[in-house]
Design a protein around this motif. Structure first.
Motif, PDB file in Angstrom:
ATOM      1  N   PHE A   1      -2.162   2.819  17.132  1.00 59.12           N
ATOM      2  CA  PHE A   1      -1.432   2.033  17.191  1.00 59.12           C
ATOM      3  C   PHE A   1      -2.350   2.203  15.286  1.00 59.12           C
ATOM      4  O   PHE A   1      -1.578   2.419  14.373  1.00 59.12           O
ATOM      5  N   LEU A   2      -3.476   1.723  15.413  1.00 59.27           N
ATOM      6  CA  LEU A   2      -4.618   1.765  13.999  1.00 59.27           C
ATOM      7  C   LEU A   2      -4.854   3.018  13.766  1.00 59.27           C
ATOM      8  O   LEU A   2      -5.117   3.805  12.496  1.00 59.27           O
ATOM      9  N   ASP A   3      -4.736   3.339  14.824  1.00 63.80           N
ATOM     10  CA  ASP A   3      -5.511   5.469  14.765  1.00 63.80           C
ATOM     11  C   ASP A   3      -4.538   6.216  13.610  1.00 63.80           C
ATOM     12  O   ASP A   3      -5.365   6.383  12.633  1.00 63.80           O
ATOM     13  N   SER A   4      -3.345   5.929  14.046  1.00 67.88           N
ATOM     14  CA  SER A   4      -2.694   6.188  13.033  1.00 67.88           C
ATOM     15  C   SER A   4      -1.891   5.768  11.852  1.00 67.88           C
ATOM     16  O   SER A   4      -0.983   6.641  11.014  1.00 67.88           O
ATOM     17  N   HIS A   5      -2.366   4.469  11.628  1.00 70.04           N
ATOM     18  CA  HIS A   5      -2.010   4.286  10.154  1.00 70.04           C
ATOM     19  C   HIS A   5      -3.655   3.341   9.735  1.00 70.04           C
ATOM     20  O   HIS A   5      -3.877   2.661   9.257  1.00 70.04           O
ATOM     21  N   ALA A   6      -4.681   4.518   9.907  1.00 69.24           N
ATOM     22  CA  ALA A   6      -6.092   4.433   9.379  1.00 69.24           C
ATOM     23  C   ALA A   6      -5.675   4.332   7.794  1.00 69.24           C
ATOM     24  O   ALA A   6      -5.584   4.797   7.322  1.00 69.24           O
ATOM     25  N   ASP A   7      -6.738   3.056   6.937  1.00 71.45           N
ATOM     26  CA  ASP A   7      -7.232   2.850   5.944  1.00 71.45           C
ATOM     27  C   ASP A   7      -5.517   1.907   5.637  1.00 71.45           C
ATOM     28  O   ASP A   7      -5.166   1.417   4.807  1.00 71.45           O
ATOM     29  N   MET A   8      -4.658   1.524   6.536  1.00 75.11           N
ATOM     30  CA  MET A   8      -3.392   0.791   6.006  1.00 75.11           C
ATOM     31  C   MET A   8      -3.547  -0.277   6.925  1.00 75.11           C
ATOM     32  O   MET A   8      -3.114  -1.379   6.453  1.00 75.11           O
ATOM     33  N   SER A   9      -4.160  -0.031   8.413  1.00 78.90           N
ATOM     34  CA  SER A   9      -3.487  -1.296   9.081  1.00 78.90           C
ATOM     35  C   SER A   9      -5.270  -2.014   9.610  1.00 78.90           C
ATOM     36  O   SER A   9      -6.154  -1.206   9.922  1.00 78.90           O
ATOM     37  N   ALA A  10      -4.911  -3.362   9.936  1.00 82.02           N
ATOM     38  CA  ALA A  10      -5.793  -3.732  10.514  1.00 82.02           C
ATOM     39  C   ALA A  10      -5.646  -4.168  11.876  1.00 82.02           C
ATOM     40  O   ALA A  10      -6.628  -4.734  12.546  1.00 82.02           O
ATOM     41  N   SER A  11      -4.699  -5.163  12.414  1.00 76.96           N
ATOM     42  CA  SER A  11      -3.852  -5.302  13.056  1.00 76.96           C
ATOM     43  C   SER A  11      -2.679  -4.782  13.856  1.00 76.96           C
ATOM     44  O   SER A  11      -1.868  -4.463  12.886  1.00 76.96           O
ATOM     45  N   ALA A  12      -2.672  -4.823  15.253  1.00 81.94           N
ATOM     46  CA  ALA A  12      -1.604  -3.633  15.539  1.00 81.94           C
ATOM     47  C   ALA A  12      -1.244  -5.134  16.497  1.00 81.94           C
ATOM     48  O   ALA A  12      -1.722  -5.455  17.340  1.00 81.94           O
ATOM     49  N   TYR A  13       0.490  -4.612  16.912  1.00 82.97           N
ATOM     50  CA  TYR A  13       1.549  -5.797  17.923  1.00 82.97           C
ATOM     51  C   TYR A  13       2.069  -5.186  18.189  1.00 82.97           C
ATOM     52  O   TYR A  13       2.630  -4.286  18.491  1.00 82.97           O
ATOM     53  N   LEU A  14       2.080  -6.262  19.355  1.00 83.36           N
ATOM     54  CA  LEU A  14       3.382  -5.308  20.957  1.00 83.36           C
ATOM     55  C   LEU A  14       3.594  -6.262  21.526  1.00 83.36           C
ATOM     56  O   LEU A  14       3.383  -6.701  21.960  1.00 83.36           O
TER      57      LEU A  14
END
Length: 302
Positions: free
Chosen positions: A86-99
């Motif tokens: 999740f985070l790798d696919s949103h580099a420079d946009m997101s710092a946290s991932a949730y599931l």
């Protein structure tokens, strides 16, 4: 030649530079592999949108990252892998991932006495978060059981005593007379009320846990309560269940205390938040109690 590149509106900058705590999708239908069996589940997937200038996230990238759950066994390592994607696919946009995953675990349960057995379904919600290399997995499992009211049991015993005095006052008694009376309708002139009850077990796993100990959590809770609801039964099982209820009288406060003490012995837990609900058969409302251990942050009482 005309440029037919499809527009990416989500990548456009927004005039309102406000970061967002969570953006994603809820209720995604998803097959999951648990204990070598495919189960029907649903997922909520999202990331933080920390780059306030970005208009939106790439939701399709989150959706595609969930495909691994169809063929690989569900465990903490796989969950962390998905969150990292999740985070790798949103580099420079997101710092946290949730599931969040919702599914049911099917467990075959033996009857108390007879050789019969049947299946029980336990609703499970798994919540995971990855932020700055800090990874947490929490499980929420629902366990159903029977609860018999101690107050009602005491009142029923008093009525039985009064009936006994009324029937045998000023009489000498033989053993056979008492035995016959106990087996008659008058011997059970009153019975305590009981109800189907539910325990919500919300637990946080230790970081080093490699598997999801869902069945171990259920077993520990049911052993502590002593009156888990049954599946297929014969009369001898029903009688054994009546005995278990009589020996495990409990208010909702008693039940949640039992669970608190039992779950503290599990070495793979770092915290828990418990809620028990007794769906009253006497009242038109429920009796509820909560307890927690090592749970960070205050929770609402309901």
């Amino acid at each position: 030649m005309t440029d037919l590149t499809l527009p990416d509106v989500a990548a456009q900058f927004t005039h309102h530079t406000v970061p967002l705590d969570w953006v994603g999708m809820c209720g995604i239908a998803l097959p999951l592999m648990f204990h070598a069996q495919q189960v029907r589940g649903s997922a909520d997937a999202g990331v933080s949108l920390d780059c306030g200038e970005a208009r939106g996230i790439h939701m399709s990238r989150l959706y595609l990252a969930l495909e691994v759950f169809e063929h690989q066994a569900l465990n903490p390592a796989l969950i962390r892998q998905v969150l990292q994607r999740f985070l790798d696919s949103h580099a420079d946009m997101s710092a946290s991932a949730y599931l969040r995953l919702r599914f049911e675990v099917m467990v075959k349960r033996q009857a108390l006495i007879s050789p019969l057995a049947g299946w029980k379904a336990y609703p499970v919600t798994l919540t995971a978060r990855l932020h700055a290399e800090v990874f947490h997995v929490e499980l929420n499992v629902e366990v159903s059981y029977s609860s018999t009211c101690p107050c009602s049991a005491a009142l029923a015993r008093q009525l039985i005593q009064q009936q006994f005095l009324q029937d045998f006052e000023n009489r000498s008694l033989a053993h056979e007379d008492v035995l016959a009376w106990l087996g008659s309708a008058k011997g059970v002139i009153a019975t305590p009320h009981s109800q189907r009850s539910f325990a919500q077990l919300e637990v946080r796993l230790q970081d080093e846990v490699s598997e999801l100990p869902i069945e171990a959590l259920i077993d520990q809770a049911e052993a502590a309560l002593g009156t888990a609801v049954q599946t297929a039964v014969k009369r001898e099982d029903e009688q054994a269940f009546a005995l278990a209820n009589g020996q495990n009288l409990m208010f909702c406060e008693d039940a949640v205390r039992r669970l608190n003490l039992a779950l503290k012995t599990l070495p793979w837990l770092s915290a828990f938040n418990l809620r028990v609900t007794h769906a009253e058969s006497l009242h038109a409302h429920d009796a509820v109690a909560r307890s927690s251990w090592n749970w960070q942050g205050k929770r609402a009482p309901m």
